[in-house]
Design a protein around this motif. Sequence first.
Motif, PDB file in Angstrom:
ATOM      1  N   GLU A 125       0.047 -10.019  -3.039  1.00 15.44           N
ATOM      2  CA  GLU A 125      -0.215  -8.575  -3.240  1.00 15.44           C
ATOM      3  C   GLU A 125       0.225  -8.828  -5.249  1.00 15.44           C
ATOM      4  O   GLU A 125       0.230  -7.870  -5.235  1.00 15.44           O
ATOM      5  N   LEU A 148       0.659  -1.320   0.094  1.00 10.46           N
ATOM      6  CA  LEU A 148       0.257   0.158   0.061  1.00 10.46           C
ATOM      7  C   LEU A 148       1.120   1.413  -0.059  1.00 10.46           C
ATOM      8  O   LEU A 148       0.511   2.549  -0.457  1.00 10.46           O
ATOM      9  N   SER A 155      -6.108   3.046  -9.827  1.00 17.75           N
ATOM     10  CA  SER A 155      -5.809   3.489  -8.282  1.00 17.75           C
ATOM     11  C   SER A 155      -5.844   4.612  -7.918  1.00 17.75           C
ATOM     12  O   SER A 155      -5.957   5.810  -8.988  1.00 17.75           O
ATOM     13  N   HIS A 180      -6.482  -2.178  -2.276  1.00 22.95           N
ATOM     14  CA  HIS A 180      -5.761  -1.558  -3.230  1.00 22.95           C
ATOM     15  C   HIS A 180      -6.888  -0.246  -3.003  1.00 22.95           C
ATOM     16  O   HIS A 180      -8.213  -0.202  -3.281  1.00 22.95           O
ATOM     17  N   THR A 188       2.058   1.621  -3.611  1.00 20.05           N
ATOM     18  CA  THR A 188       1.160   2.304  -4.276  1.00 20.05           C
ATOM     19  C   THR A 188       1.390   3.386  -4.040  1.00 20.05           C
ATOM     20  O   THR A 188       1.275   4.408  -4.901  1.00 20.05           O
TER      21      THR A 188
END
Length: 389
Positions: free
Chosen positions: A362, A91, A166, A213, A94
Amino acid sequence: MSERSFLAWPFFEDHHRALAAEIAAWTAATIAPHEGAEEDVDGLTRRFVAALGEAGWLRYVVPAEFGGAHAGLDLRSLCLIRESLARVSALADTAFAMQGLGSAPIALFGTPALKERYLPLVRAGRQIAAFALSEPEGGSDVAGLRMTARRAGEHYVLDGRKTWISNGGIADHYIVFARTGEAPGAKGLSAFIVDAETPGLAIAERIGVIAPHPLATLAFEGCRVPADRLLGRPGDGFKIAMATLDIFRATVGAAALGFARRALEEALARSRKREAFGKTLAEFQATQLRLAEMATEIDAAALLVYRAAWAKDRLGGRVTREAAMAKLYATEAAQRVIDAAVQLWGGMGVVRGVPVERLYREIRALRIYEGTTEIQKLVIAAQLLSATA
Ligand code: CAA
């Protein structure tokens, strides 16, 4: 502590070696306490973006003119940072990556006014960025995207849907690709910055996936965007998308590398400790062979990732082939390495929350997003065939 001998490779300069140590220490202190957290994904992402901004790590996603660490984007630095974050938290990785992917088109193609307006906020971690390319009808065929942007006076009016976005739902702005129709296919697309609160833009649905996500589908209905939010010229959209992906695909490989290194560490620890048939797993040749394969795949992936990053930083120009190879190999290798780690952990390897179980979930999306494994192969083949034509 992760294996560091690769930092002696000639791809790196001393400032990269220092950076690798600093980001590892910061990640251990700041991100590791949240390792494995799967609740409140939006809140955690917001906190990670703010923390990355406060600590100065987001200086690496913007040029020096806007408070960045380097004149342009230093791809080796981006890769080292992603590796380190991904080793501990997908996380956090990202959160970092999206600040880059959702702002690089502005840094590369925006007007001075747009850069001034957005980049300092992205660097500070006070503006969450997103990149909206994929659509419900397809993500691989960019030239075929259907969302439209029609010029109406001093605005463009956007209609259509974007999905798998995202930071969808928490972003402050989206880089949106739409068809403006200057020509058929790839040459008729344009890129825009769309602020999240723009009327006509709504979050159609949030999407839950295999590993936490922040992800959403966006709906644009008569969404009026000021014409000065266009990036580059009308018709430049495909080029802008590809130039951005050419940079960030290698960093996806770096994130996969972070996952894989962590999986190997977990496999080594388990092999030394776990006993079966009167000896440790590490004493069995079957285990040793498996560990050797994992380590070799990791080094091969690292060579491809940092070759691509070095080529972008030092040779300049297009690194389409190098970036595609790095993403393709590193993500596929990481999947194999993580699978092997789960197998070595045995039953414990599939217990919810155990590091190798988390890594197993993941890694999966990395073989799909920012160009699937199959698309990377097509990109590499196209480069080969055009070079020998
Ligand atoms: N850089 C610059 N120019 C490029 C380029 C590149 N990397 N790739 C292609 N071009 C040029 C070509 O040279 C060609 O120009 P000419 O017509 O002047 O020769 C033009 O662009 C069209 O190229 P192609 O004919 O190769 O285009 P195509 O439609 O056949 O296929 C593709 C291109 C490689 C399949 C491309 O569509 C692609 O990369 N698809 C995958 C997209 C992707 O990554 N999607 C994921 C969404 S983003 C995401 O996932 C973000 C997230 O979740 C966080």
